[in-house]
Design a protein around this motif. Structure first.
Motif, PDB file in Angstrom:
ATOM      1  N   GLU A   1      -4.891  14.711  -9.727  1.00 14.52           N
ATOM      2  CA  GLU A   1      -3.774  14.938  -8.815  1.00 14.52           C
ATOM      3  C   GLU A   1      -2.681  13.937  -9.170  1.00 14.52           C
ATOM      4  O   GLU A   1      -2.882  12.724  -9.075  1.00 14.52           O
ATOM      5  CB  GLU A   1      -4.184  14.768  -7.360  1.00 14.52           C
TER       6      GLU A   1
ATOM      7  N   THR B   1       1.075  17.664  -7.858  1.00 18.43           N
ATOM      8  CA  THR B   1       0.550  18.743  -8.693  1.00 18.43           C
ATOM      9  C   THR B   1      -0.868  18.416  -9.147  1.00 18.43           C
ATOM     10  O   THR B   1      -1.264  17.244  -9.246  1.00 18.43           O
ATOM     11  CB  THR B   1       1.443  18.995  -9.919  1.00 18.43           C
TER      12      THR B   1
ATOM     13  N   LYS C   1       0.427  23.631  -7.888  1.00 17.71           N
ATOM     14  CA  LYS C   1       0.357  23.070  -6.531  1.00 17.71           C
ATOM     15  C   LYS C   1      -0.568  23.938  -5.698  1.00 17.71           C
ATOM     16  O   LYS C   1      -0.483  25.169  -5.734  1.00 17.71           O
ATOM     17  CB  LYS C   1       1.746  23.010  -5.905  1.00 17.71           C
ATOM     18  N   ALA C   2      -1.452  23.296  -4.959  1.00 20.43           N
ATOM     19  CA  ALA C   2      -2.431  24.007  -4.142  1.00 20.43           C
ATOM     20  C   ALA C   2      -2.076  23.895  -2.662  1.00 20.43           C
ATOM     21  O   ALA C   2      -1.360  22.989  -2.248  1.00 20.43           O
ATOM     22  CB  ALA C   2      -3.823  23.436  -4.379  1.00 20.43           C
TER      23      ALA C   2
ATOM     24  N   SER D   1      -9.439  24.262  -0.781  1.00 18.69           N
ATOM     25  CA  SER D   1      -8.250  24.171  -1.615  1.00 18.69           C
ATOM     26  C   SER D   1      -7.946  25.567  -2.129  1.00 18.69           C
ATOM     27  O   SER D   1      -8.822  26.235  -2.687  1.00 18.69           O
ATOM     28  CB  SER D   1      -8.500  23.219  -2.784  1.00 18.69           C
TER      29      SER D   1
ATOM     30  N   ASP E   1      -5.967  27.453  -4.761  1.00 23.42           N
ATOM     31  CA  ASP E   1      -5.240  27.257  -6.012  1.00 23.42           C
ATOM     32  C   ASP E   1      -4.619  28.577  -6.456  1.00 23.42           C
ATOM     33  O   ASP E   1      -5.304  29.605  -6.490  1.00 23.42           O
ATOM     34  CB  ASP E   1      -6.184  26.760  -7.109  1.00 23.42           C
TER      35      ASP E   1
END
Length: 197
Positions: free
Chosen positions: A19, A24, A61-62, A73, A75
Motif C-alpha cells: 500500500e 494505491t 485503489k480499493a 477489500s 479491488d
C-alpha cells in the motif's frame, strides 16, 4: 508438455501486497512453479533474489466494507504482467524490481476481487489473523521466449487464463520500503481456465 486441462494446476506464487503512501495498492513477487517444461525457476536457492519468473501488478485503489470480524477489500478489475529475468534482480525492498526483464504475458482480472481479512479478539485485543481472496484473470497478451534450451509460450500451456486462490498473513512486514506505508506477504495457487470458446 501439452496444454493444461481446465482446472489443472497452473502455478504457485508468493509475493507481497504493497500500500503506497497515496493509498494505491499493488502486488509484486515471484513464481515457485509454472507449467514450463525443463525451465529453471531459480538461479540458486529459491527466493526473490534468485527467481527467473516474477510478476507485477498495475497499482489500483480499493474500496472497503466490513461484516463483523471480516474486513473486506473490493479491488477493481486490473492487470498484472509476468516477467522473465534471465539475470534475477527481484527484491522485496524495491517492488519495481519485479517488473524488470522481458514481459512474457499480461493478464486482466475478469471482475471485482473481494478479499477478506479475518480478525479475532485474543487477550482483550482485536487483531487480524489472515486474509484470503479468489480471482479469475484472462490472458490478454503472451510472447514466446527461449529459456533453458526450449521455446515456451504461456498462451499454449495455460490457455485462456487462470483462477487464483490466495492467502495472506495479517502481520505487516516492517519497515516498509520508501514510498509505502503497509506491506503484507501472501502466497497463491492458480488453476487453468482451459481453452477459450
Amino acid at each position: 508438455m501439452s496444454a493444461l486441462l481446465p482446472a489443472e494446476l497452473a502455478w504457485y506464487v508468493t509475493g507481497r501486497f504493497y500500500e503506497a503512501n497515496d493509498g494505491t495498492l499493488a502486488d509484486y513477487g515471484y513464481f515457485l512453479h509454472l507449467p514450463l517444461p525443463d525451465a529453471r525457476m531459480f538461479d540458486g536457492e529459491p527466493g526473490e533474489t534468485t527467481a527467473h519468473f516474477t510478476f507485477a501488478a498495475k497499482p489500483f485503489k480499493a474500496q472497503a466494507a466490513a461484516n463483523g470480524a471480516l474486513s473486506l477489500s473490493l479491488d477493481p478489475v486490473g492487470e498484472f504482467s509476468l516477467y522473465l529475468q534471465r539475470k534475477p534482480a527481484g527484491t522485496f525492498g524495491d517492488p519495481a524490481s519485479f517488473a524488470e526483464g522481458e514481459c512474457i504475458a499480461t493478464f486482466r482480472r475478469t471482475s471485482l476481487v473481494v478479499g477478506a481479512t479475518v480478525s479475532d479478539t485474543i487477550g482483550g485485543a482485536t487483531g487480524a489473523l489472515f486474509g484470503t481472496n479468489v480471482f479469475s484473470a484472462r490472458l490478454i497478451a503472451s510472447t514466446s521466449f527461449d529459456f533453458s534450451g526450449r521455446r515456451h509460450d504461456l498462451a499454449h500451456h495455460i490457455g485462456a487464463g487462470i483462477t487464483q486462490f490466495g492467502t495472506s498473513a495479517a502481520t505487516e512486514i516492517e519497515p516498509a520500503p520508501a514510498g509505502y506505508k503497509r506491506v503484507l506477504p501472501f502466497t497463491g495457487s492458480a488453476i487453468a481456465l482451459g481453452r477459450a470458446g
